[in-house]
Design a protein around this motif. Structure first.
Motif, PDB file in Angstrom:
ATOM      1  N   GLU A   1       0.843  -1.196   0.000  1.00  0.00           N
ATOM      2  CA  GLU A   1       0.000   0.000   0.000  1.00  0.00           C
ATOM      3  C   GLU A   1       0.884   1.254   0.000  1.00  0.00           C
ATOM      4  N   ALA A   2       0.267   2.369  -0.402  1.00  0.00           N
ATOM      5  CA  ALA A   2       1.040   3.585  -0.683  1.00  0.00           C
ATOM      6  C   ALA A   2       1.762   4.160   0.527  1.00  0.00           C
ATOM      7  N   GLY A   3       1.273   3.886   1.729  1.00  0.00           N
ATOM      8  CA  GLY A   3       1.913   4.469   2.913  1.00  0.00           C
ATOM      9  C   GLY A   3       3.058   3.643   3.467  1.00  0.00           C
ATOM     10  N   VAL A   4       3.300   2.480   2.870  1.00  0.00           N
ATOM     11  CA  VAL A   4       4.410   1.637   3.340  1.00  0.00           C
ATOM     12  C   VAL A   4       5.719   2.363   3.024  1.00  0.00           C
ATOM     13  N   LEU A   5       6.609   2.435   4.005  1.00  0.00           N
ATOM     14  CA  LEU A   5       7.897   3.084   3.743  1.00  0.00           C
ATOM     15  C   LEU A   5       8.683   2.238   2.746  1.00  0.00           C
ATOM     16  N   SER A   6       9.374   2.906   1.838  1.00  0.00           N
ATOM     17  CA  SER A   6      10.151   2.173   0.828  1.00  0.00           C
ATOM     18  C   SER A   6      11.166   1.248   1.494  1.00  0.00           C
ATOM     19  N   VAL A   7      11.788   1.722   2.574  1.00  0.00           N
ATOM     20  CA  VAL A   7      12.790   0.882   3.254  1.00  0.00           C
ATOM     21  C   VAL A   7      12.133  -0.369   3.836  1.00  0.00           C
ATOM     22  N   VAL A   8      10.903  -0.210   4.314  1.00  0.00           N
ATOM     23  CA  VAL A   8      10.184  -1.355   4.897  1.00  0.00           C
ATOM     24  C   VAL A   8       9.813  -2.335   3.784  1.00  0.00           C
ATOM     25  N   ALA A   9       9.338  -1.801   2.653  1.00  0.00           N
ATOM     26  CA  ALA A   9       8.991  -2.667   1.510  1.00  0.00           C
ATOM     27  C   ALA A   9      10.218  -3.481   1.098  1.00  0.00           C
ATOM     28  N   ALA A  10      11.383  -2.817   1.033  1.00  0.00           N
ATOM     29  CA  ALA A  10      12.612  -3.510   0.611  1.00  0.00           C
ATOM     30  C   ALA A  10      12.995  -4.589   1.619  1.00  0.00           C
ATOM     31  N   ARG A  11      12.849  -4.265   2.917  1.00  0.00           N
ATOM     32  CA  ARG A  11      13.221  -5.245   3.953  1.00  0.00           C
ATOM     33  C   ARG A  11      12.280  -6.445   3.946  1.00  0.00           C
ATOM     34  N   ILE A  12      10.978  -6.189   3.760  1.00  0.00           N
ATOM     35  CA  ILE A  12      10.010  -7.301   3.753  1.00  0.00           C
ATOM     36  C   ILE A  12      10.276  -8.198   2.542  1.00  0.00           C
ATOM     37  N   ALA A  13      10.563  -7.572   1.396  1.00  0.00           N
ATOM     38  CA  ALA A  13      10.877  -8.367   0.194  1.00  0.00           C
ATOM     39  C   ALA A  13      12.086  -9.256   0.484  1.00  0.00           C
ATOM     40  N   ALA A  14      13.112  -8.674   1.112  1.00  0.00           N
ATOM     41  CA  ALA A  14      14.332  -9.441   1.419  1.00  0.00           C
ATOM     42  C   ALA A  14      14.009 -10.618   2.337  1.00  0.00           C
ATOM     43  N   GLU A  15      13.182 -10.360   3.360  1.00  0.00           N
ATOM     44  CA  GLU A  15      12.814 -11.433   4.300  1.00  0.00           C
ATOM     45  C   GLU A  15      12.114 -12.580   3.581  1.00  0.00           C
ATOM     46  N   HIS A  16      11.412 -12.258   2.492  1.00  0.00           N
ATOM     47  CA  HIS A  16      10.715 -13.292   1.711  1.00  0.00           C
ATOM     48  C   HIS A  16      11.623 -13.879   0.625  1.00  0.00           C
ATOM     49  N   GLY A  17      12.902 -13.504   0.644  1.00  0.00           N
ATOM     50  CA  GLY A  17      13.839 -14.029  -0.357  1.00  0.00           C
ATOM     51  C   GLY A  17      13.511 -13.529  -1.755  1.00  0.00           C
TER      52      GLY A  17
END
Ligand SMILES: Cc1cc2nc3c(=O)[nH]c(=O)nc-3n(C[C@H](O)[C@H](O)[C@H](O)COP(=O)(O)OP(=O)(O)OC[C@H]3O[C@@H](n4cnc5c(N)ncnc54)[C@H](O)[C@@H]3O)c2cc1C
Length: 234
Positions: free
Chosen positions: A99-115
């Motif tokens: 969603e639009a309010g997700v911080l870009s850094v958080v989006a990147a970290r969550i993607a990384a956690e999911h490999g």
């Protein structure tokens, strides 16, 4: 000027997330800016569409993400600021829906956690996914346009889907800058990768970012465009 009628209706929608005379300096990285007459913190899409239909063109409104690329006047803003705090993240196979309010850094970290690889470049990018899409933000060899599959936006009260091509991305630009659509969510097309490799790349990017930018200062990042100078340029 915002009418009393508008204020009452917005207060009914946003309850304790409806604020009056909220100093914008609290929400903007430059740490300057006078009060917003009305400041609403948006937690779901329905309340945003309802609020937009109430205000119509009766008063100005402004969409605020992380406040890392805006400058507010000391005189403040005589209208409604909608602070986008839509914060959910979901996955469909290797697509990440943020969603639009997700911080870009958080989006990147969550993607990384999911490999999932593809957003490492954004792991130090200040601001939200909405701001990233609007400005086609980019750094460390990546750009929003490289990973965005499609977005959902609000245009004239309707929720519509725009594919990557529709967004007409170019250097720090997208169609959203011309239309003032509101980005609700972005779908990132990522690839499976090695979690440790992804994290290693992100750590390298963090070192490079810290070396080149004073992250704790009140700035909006780059002030100048990064031009690639070709031989035949004047
Ligand atoms: C220290 C620092 C470093 C930076 N480094 C970089 C960099 O390397 N690369 C880069 O590209 N940028 C960089 N920036 C700029 C900034 O991080 C990006 O432009 C970021 O994407 C802005 O996001 P935001 O959520 O903070 O947007 P905001 O500052 O809140 O808003 C910026 C604009 O986007 C609009 N907007 C915000 N959310 C939405 C939405 N949901 N829908 C429609 N419009 C919206 C606002 O109305 C406003 O016009 C940097 C900034 C700082 C402070």
């Amino acid at each position: 000027m915002i009418s009393n009628d508008c204020r009452i209706k917005l207060k009914e929608i946003f309850t304790d997330r409806y604020l009056e005379n909220e100093p914008l300096s609290r929400h903007i990285n430059f740490r300057v800016g006078g009060p917003a007459a009305v400041f609403c913190i948006v937690k779901n899409i329905n309340e945003l569409t309802e609020a937009l239909s109430i205000i119509g063109d009766r008063c100005n409104h402004f969409i605020l993400g992380g406040g890392t690329n805006v400058l507010a006047s000391d005189r403040g803003f005589d209208g409604v600021v909608f602070k986008i705090s839509l914060n959910s993240v979901d996955f469909q196979k290797t697509d990440m829906i943020a969603e639009a309010g997700v911080l870009s850094v958080v989006a990147a970290r969550i993607a990384a956690e999911h490999g999932l690889s593809g957003l490492e470049w954004a792991s130090t990018l200040p601001g939200t996914v909405g701001g990233m899409v609007r400005g086609n933000a980019g750094c460390f060899g990546g750009e929003a346009k490289d990973v965005i599959k499609y977005v959902r936006i609000i245009r004239a009260g309707k929720i519509i889907k725009l594919n990557n091509k529709d967004l007409k991305f170019s250097y720090r630009h997208s169609l959203i800058k011309d239309t003032n659509d509101i980005v609700l969510e972005a779908v990132f097309a990522l690839q499976r990768g090695d979690k440790e490799e992804i994290k290693k790349k992100m750590a390298e990017i963090m070192v490079a970012r810290k070396k080149s930018q004073p992250l704790k200062s009140g700035t909006a990042g780059c002030t100048f465009k990064n031009y690639e100078i070709r031989d035949n340029d004047d």
